[in-house]
Design a protein around this motif. Structure first.
Motif, PDB file in Angstrom:
ATOM      1  N   LEU A 144       0.861  -1.185   0.000  1.00 27.62           N
ATOM      2  CA  LEU A 144       0.000   0.000   0.000  1.00 27.62           C
ATOM      3  C   LEU A 144       0.893   1.228   0.000  1.00 27.62           C
ATOM      4  N   LEU A 145       0.709   2.096  -0.981  1.00 29.44           N
ATOM      5  CA  LEU A 145       1.442   3.355  -1.054  1.00 29.44           C
ATOM      6  C   LEU A 145       0.510   4.488  -0.663  1.00 29.44           C
ATOM      7  N   CYS A 146       1.037   5.425   0.096  1.00 27.55           N
ATOM      8  CA  CYS A 146       0.190   6.546   0.507  1.00 27.55           C
ATOM      9  C   CYS A 146       1.024   7.824   0.590  1.00 27.55           C
ATOM     10  N   GLU A 147       0.301   8.940   0.556  1.00 30.67           N
ATOM     11  CA  GLU A 147       0.940  10.256   0.636  1.00 30.67           C
ATOM     12  C   GLU A 147      -0.025  11.195   1.312  1.00 30.67           C
ATOM     13  N   GLY A 148       0.474  11.912   2.341  1.00 27.32           N
ATOM     14  CA  GLY A 148      -0.388  12.844   3.063  1.00 27.32           C
ATOM     15  C   GLY A 148      -1.549  12.165   3.751  1.00 27.32           C
ATOM     16  N   VAL A 204      -6.061   6.432   4.827  1.00 29.24           N
ATOM     17  CA  VAL A 204      -5.479   5.111   5.070  1.00 29.24           C
ATOM     18  C   VAL A 204      -6.340   4.279   6.003  1.00 29.24           C
ATOM     19  N   LEU A 205      -6.836   4.864   7.077  1.00 26.17           N
ATOM     20  CA  LEU A 205      -7.596   4.121   8.067  1.00 26.17           C
ATOM     21  C   LEU A 205      -8.842   3.484   7.463  1.00 26.17           C
ATOM     22  N   GLU A 206      -9.481   4.148   6.482  1.00 21.09           N
ATOM     23  CA  GLU A 206     -10.673   3.587   5.868  1.00 21.09           C
ATOM     24  C   GLU A 206     -10.364   2.327   5.064  1.00 21.09           C
ATOM     25  N   VAL A 207      -9.132   2.203   4.619  1.00 21.94           N
ATOM     26  CA  VAL A 207      -8.744   1.029   3.822  1.00 21.94           C
ATOM     27  C   VAL A 207      -8.226  -0.106   4.725  1.00 21.94           C
ATOM     28  N   VAL A 208      -7.280   0.203   5.628  1.00 18.49           N
ATOM     29  CA  VAL A 208      -6.671  -0.861   6.442  1.00 18.49           C
ATOM     30  C   VAL A 208      -7.513  -1.189   7.673  1.00 18.49           C
ATOM     31  N   ARG A 209      -8.323  -0.246   8.128  1.00 17.82           N
ATOM     32  CA  ARG A 209      -9.286  -0.449   9.218  1.00 17.82           C
ATOM     33  C   ARG A 209      -8.630  -0.921  10.517  1.00 17.82           C
ATOM     34  N   ARG A 210      -7.407  -0.492  10.742  1.00 21.66           N
ATOM     35  CA  ARG A 210      -6.707  -0.795  11.995  1.00 21.66           C
ATOM     36  C   ARG A 210      -5.867   0.415  12.408  1.00 21.66           C
ATOM     37  N   HIS A 211      -6.123   0.901  13.619  1.00 21.73           N
ATOM     38  CA  HIS A 211      -5.369   2.053  14.097  1.00 21.73           C
ATOM     39  C   HIS A 211      -3.888   1.712  14.257  1.00 21.73           C
ATOM     40  N   THR A 212      -3.574   0.447  14.578  1.00 19.72           N
ATOM     41  CA  THR A 212      -2.168   0.068  14.728  1.00 19.72           C
ATOM     42  C   THR A 212      -1.416   0.241  13.409  1.00 19.72           C
ATOM     43  N   ARG A 269      -6.741  -7.943  -2.264  1.00 17.66           N
ATOM     44  CA  ARG A 269      -7.334  -9.167  -1.723  1.00 17.66           C
ATOM     45  C   ARG A 269      -7.333  -9.150  -0.197  1.00 17.66           C
ATOM     46  N   LEU A 270      -6.262  -8.632   0.406  1.00 17.77           N
ATOM     47  CA  LEU A 270      -6.139  -8.623   1.858  1.00 17.77           C
ATOM     48  C   LEU A 270      -7.208  -7.758   2.507  1.00 17.77           C
ATOM     49  N   TRP A 271      -7.405  -6.560   1.971  1.00 15.46           N
ATOM     50  CA  TRP A 271      -8.351  -5.632   2.593  1.00 15.46           C
ATOM     51  C   TRP A 271      -9.710  -5.593   1.898  1.00 15.46           C
ATOM     52  N   GLY A 272      -9.872  -6.346   0.837  1.00 14.65           N
ATOM     53  CA  GLY A 272     -11.165  -6.441   0.181  1.00 14.65           C
ATOM     54  C   GLY A 272     -11.630  -5.154  -0.461  1.00 14.65           C
ATOM     55  N   VAL A 273     -10.715  -4.428  -1.056  1.00 14.98           N
ATOM     56  CA  VAL A 273     -11.070  -3.155  -1.710  1.00 14.98           C
ATOM     57  C   VAL A 273     -10.248  -3.017  -2.988  1.00 14.98           C
ATOM     58  N   THR A 274     -10.863  -2.509  -4.028  1.00 13.73           N
ATOM     59  CA  THR A 274     -10.167  -2.366  -5.302  1.00 13.73           C
ATOM     60  C   THR A 274      -9.298  -1.123  -5.298  1.00 13.73           C
ATOM     61  N   GLN A 275      -8.367  -1.067  -6.261  1.00 14.04           N
ATOM     62  CA  GLN A 275      -7.517   0.098  -6.417  1.00 14.04           C
ATOM     63  C   GLN A 275      -8.351   1.344  -6.692  1.00 14.04           C
ATOM     64  N   VAL A 276      -9.370   1.206  -7.501  1.00  7.47           N
ATOM     65  CA  VAL A 276     -10.196   2.362  -7.855  1.00  7.47           C
ATOM     66  C   VAL A 276     -10.898   2.933  -6.631  1.00  7.47           C
ATOM     67  N   ARG A 277     -11.445   2.060  -5.779  1.00 11.16           N
ATOM     68  CA  ARG A 277     -12.166   2.530  -4.588  1.00 11.16           C
ATOM     69  C   ARG A 277     -11.207   3.037  -3.515  1.00 11.16           C
ATOM     70  N   ALA A 278      -9.991   2.480  -3.464  1.00  8.81           N
ATOM     71  CA  ALA A 278      -9.055   2.875  -2.406  1.00  8.81           C
ATOM     72  C   ALA A 278      -8.342   4.182  -2.711  1.00  8.81           C
ATOM     73  N   ALA A 279      -8.077   4.478  -3.981  1.00 11.24           N
ATOM     74  CA  ALA A 279      -7.284   5.658  -4.340  1.00 11.24           C
ATOM     75  C   ALA A 279      -7.916   6.931  -3.794  1.00 11.24           C
ATOM     76  N   GLY A 280      -7.096   7.719  -3.049  1.00 13.46           N
ATOM     77  CA  GLY A 280      -7.540   8.997  -2.520  1.00 13.46           C
ATOM     78  C   GLY A 280      -8.233   8.920  -1.180  1.00 13.46           C
TER      79      GLY A 280
END
Length: 322
Positions: free
Chosen positions: A21-25, A51-59, A37-48
């Motif tokens: 997972l690559l992220c910025e800001g 981070v927390l909404e995608v990985v769903r773990r504060h850790t 596959r791990l987080w059950g979300v496509t690239q299109v839905r995840a982009a932008g």
């Protein structure tokens, strides 16, 4: 970023087995196929998205912010999470190390089993060498030498097993009396100081690896000596059960509240004292199951024979003796 904006050189990232997972800001810029596959979300839905909404773990969100590495247990899987970052961008790499951890656990278990099996022949060799320090009749010294050579051969086979892994056992047809005689010789130095006696039931022809069968018998009798009272009579009963032969080691030790748990790895009975790996009965059951038999213990609450503890196992019988 949209799916159309991913350029051809980016496709290599989807071939990686690790989730990336690559992220910025604080927002996701790229997911590879494994991460989708791990987080059950496509690239299109995840982009932008944050981070927390995608990985769903504060850790994981905190890890991305500070960088570093941690392990997570998720749905029975072990995940190693690593973050590299610069001033503005971060990369989270998640690797499934479950199989690696399982292999490590199996290696530790195998090491514990082998070290336990090495202990018996090493102890026997030590006793032989100590005895040979003293003057004795030639016939007696030759008996000690033969016993030492026999245990050296057993050590050599254990070393060979260690080098090539656990191979099929070297089974042959043999009378139980042969193993009983070997066990009695090896245990003589333990029986005499305790004032204990050892007796054996009728002989039977069986099919087994002689060394593995000896290991099973020694473990059970040594346990009876260790946890039973001094001066007790330890009886090894034998009986034919159809095509199988049943062997039971009976002792006069105190009642055992939970016999089945004793056959688990690294488990010792309640009130057990002194040093011990808790591997003896686990090894017994593993060896016995290896030749298709069963190993069990009867509680000393009326279900055991004559109020004694009975540790039993079965092994393939061969028509003939008994």
């Amino acid at each position: 970023m949209t799916a159309e904006s991913v350029t051809a050189p980016d496709y290599w990232i989807d071939a990686l087995p690790q989730a990336v997972l690559l992220c910025e800001g604080g927002a996701v810029t790229r997911l590879n196929a494994a991460a989708s596959r791990l987080w059950g979300v496509t690239q299109v839905r995840a982009a932008g998205r944050p981070v927390l909404e995608v990985v769903r773990r504060h850790t994981l969100e905190a890890l991305i912010e500070r960088g570093g590495e941690l392990e997570l247990e998720v749905s029975g899987r072990t995940l190693r999470c690593t973050v590299t970052r610069d001033d503005t961008a971060s990369a989270l790499i998640v690797e499934d190390t479950t199989d690696h951890r399982r292999r490590e656990a199996e290696l530790r278990e195998a090491t514990a089993v082998l070290s336990h099996e090495f202990r018996t022949p090493v102890t026997a060799l030590k006793g032989v060498l100590e005895a040979l320090e003293y003057d004795m009749p030639r016939e007696l010294s030759q008996n000690f030498v033969r016993q030492g050579l026999q245990e050296t051969e057993r050590l050599a086979r254990l070393v060979e097993d260690l080098a090539v892994g656990f191979r099929p056992t070297r089974a042959r047809t043999l009378p139980l009396a042969e193993t009983f005689a070997r066990a009695e010789r090896l245990l003589e130095s333990e029986l005499t100081p305790r004032g204990s006696c050892l007796s054996f039931g009728p002989d039977h022809l069986v099919r087994a690896d002689p060394d593995k069968l000896l290991q099973v018998l020694l473990n059970l009798i040594e346990n009876a000596l260790k946890y039973g009272p001094p001066g007790q009579d330890i009886e090894v009963q034998t009986a034919r059960r159809g095509t199988w032969v049943e062997v039971c080691v009976l002792d006069h030790g105190p009642p055992i509240p939970d016999t089945d748990s004793l056959f688990q790895a690294h488990t010792r009975g309640a009130g057990a004292s002194g040093q011990g790996s808790g591997m003896g009965l686990y090894i017994v059951r593993s060896i016995v199951q290896g030749w298709g038999g069963q190993a069990w213990a009867a509680r000393a609450d009326g279900r055991s024979v004559d109020g004694r503890n009975a540790f039993c196992f079965t092994l393939p019988g061969v028509g003939g003796l008994g």
